[in-house]
Scaffold this active site. Sequence first.
Site, mmCIF file in Angstrom:
data_model
loop_
_atom_site.group_PDB
_atom_site.id
_atom_site.type_symbol
_atom_site.label_atom_id
_atom_site.label_comp_id
_atom_site.label_asym_id
_atom_site.label_seq_id
_atom_site.Cartn_x
_atom_site.Cartn_y
_atom_site.Cartn_z
ATOM 1 N N GLY A 126 0.814 -1.216 0.000
ATOM 2 C CA GLY A 126 0.000 0.000 0.000
ATOM 3 C C GLY A 126 0.843 1.260 0.000
ATOM 4 O O GLY A 126 0.718 2.094 0.899
ATOM 5 N N ASN A 128 1.655 3.390 -3.008
ATOM 6 C CA ASN A 128 1.665 4.297 -4.161
ATOM 7 C C ASN A 128 1.155 5.684 -3.797
ATOM 8 O O ASN A 128 1.145 6.591 -4.629
ATOM 9 C CB ASN A 128 0.887 3.710 -5.359
ATOM 10 C CG ASN A 128 -0.548 3.364 -5.017
ATOM 11 O OD1 ASN A 128 -1.155 3.984 -4.146
ATOM 12 N ND2 ASN A 128 -1.095 2.362 -5.697
ATOM 13 N N GLY A 130 0.116 8.345 0.061
ATOM 14 C CA GLY A 130 -0.043 8.457 1.508
ATOM 15 C C GLY A 130 1.198 8.103 2.311
ATOM 16 O O GLY A 130 2.333 8.312 1.892
ATOM 17 N N ILE A 131 0.956 7.534 3.496
ATOM 18 C CA ILE A 131 2.041 7.215 4.422
ATOM 19 C C ILE A 131 2.976 6.172 3.826
ATOM 20 O O ILE A 131 4.197 6.254 3.978
ATOM 21 C CB ILE A 131 1.464 6.722 5.764
ATOM 22 C CG1 ILE A 131 0.626 7.829 6.424
ATOM 23 C CG2 ILE A 131 2.585 6.285 6.712
ATOM 24 C CD1 ILE A 131 -0.152 7.364 7.639
ATOM 25 N N SER A 256 -3.097 0.976 14.609
ATOM 26 C CA SER A 256 -3.708 2.262 14.941
ATOM 27 C C SER A 256 -4.090 2.286 16.411
ATOM 28 O O SER A 256 -4.353 1.235 17.025
ATOM 29 C CB SER A 256 -4.951 2.488 14.083
ATOM 30 O OG SER A 256 -5.697 3.597 14.539
ATOM 31 N N TYR A 286 -13.014 -1.855 11.427
ATOM 32 C CA TYR A 286 -11.681 -1.261 11.312
ATOM 33 C C TYR A 286 -10.921 -1.374 12.642
ATOM 34 O O TYR A 286 -9.764 -1.803 12.663
ATOM 35 C CB TYR A 286 -11.798 0.210 10.914
ATOM 36 C CG TYR A 286 -10.465 0.926 10.845
ATOM 37 C CD1 TYR A 286 -9.632 0.757 9.746
ATOM 38 C CD2 TYR A 286 -10.044 1.751 11.885
ATOM 39 C CE1 TYR A 286 -8.400 1.404 9.680
ATOM 40 C CE2 TYR A 286 -8.814 2.398 11.827
ATOM 41 C CZ TYR A 286 -8.005 2.218 10.723
ATOM 42 O OH TYR A 286 -6.789 2.862 10.674
#
Length: 418
Positions: A126, A128, A130-131, A256, A286
């Site tokens: 993941g 490509n 953002g973080i 998170s 989530y």
Amino acid sequence: MHNVIDSDSEDELPPGWEEKSTEDGNVYFINTCNRKIQWTHPRTGKKKVIPKDLPFGWSKGVDESGKTVYENKETGNKTYIDPRLAFAKEEKMHTNDFRQRFDSSSTAFQVLHGVDLSGKYALITGCNAGIGYETAKSLARHGCNVLLANRNMEATQEAIKQIIEETNASEDNLKSIHLDLTSLQSVRKCALSVKALFSDHLDMLILNAGIFGHAYEETADKIDKTLQVNHLSHMYLAILLEPLLKKKSRVIFVSSESHRMANLKNVFVKQNLSSPKEWFSSMIAYNNSKLYNVITARVLGEEWKSKGIAVNSLHPGNMVSTNLCKSWWFYNLLFFVVRPFTKSLQQAAATTVYVATAVELEGVTGLYFNNCFYCQESTVAGDKDISNEVISISLKMIRDRMGADDIQPYLDKFCTKS
């Protein structure tokens, strides 16, 4: 001549003290008032050693008078002070004996100041945007070979192009690989390809990808999408790539603080970690998936500790402006409103980069980090009975769809019932 750039990795010396090093890398301290020398820091009382190699971007030479001089190749600054002193490492009393060097305002670039990652290999999911993108960019900027694992290959190629433009990283150090976390078959295919690319070793496995705010939606594997993308596929990928993980390799689960708000009521029904559709909540889904990340990191950390593989989890930052919230207009709006008060993407990537590279974290495993330092995970995350249930059900869910061949040793250990 210029002095070495200050680094927050060092405690300040009291007035009248100087710090120097021997040829074999030991640090000593001089009291300039009485010219006495000692081997322990005058404030911390601890011994220190410097790295064998010069920091990333520095070279060593000799000036006209024959004195040793050091030059920062990026800035052209020169100094007679050994720049390795800025990265001296304290001798540890035990594995988890380390102090906080960075905080919530630190950036990934600051964490990596002077760090040479040449010859290191990292896989990031993941990444490509953002973080994950900032993590890949930061590592590549310091010479790391980065494999970007994403579903959208066109966006990944664009990300690689942008990283090269922003950092002057070598094109040879950046590669892409297809990974669709909604498909366990894709995870297995990706792992086989990674083994072909990195036949020797993988230094960093950074499990960063995640989705948020999705309504109940089943993948082709008949698993809730949030559960599979955020937890199950990442756990499966880590297990499949374990043969590439050697002593000093690090695995990072990006979790998170939301894991503290998990609600496991109705979750363990029918050996499925997702709540049934009739009780489904996107927020709880989530939160639960992030709890599973912390649990998986702790359990695998214990499992792989004897092999020298470190597995940790972390919180990157609260409500950081990324594409994570794009699935629901309300959260998109909320994240936009709070954007001026949250971390930048570079700051959000700092903890990931810290856990992946910090020298003082060698051998540190099974911990949860926030703001570049470890903190206590939730009580539920530390519950061994719940943890065993989560791992057991996860393995059974994978086995029921992919067979037992890839995960048999873990089934034997964690699943007492068929």
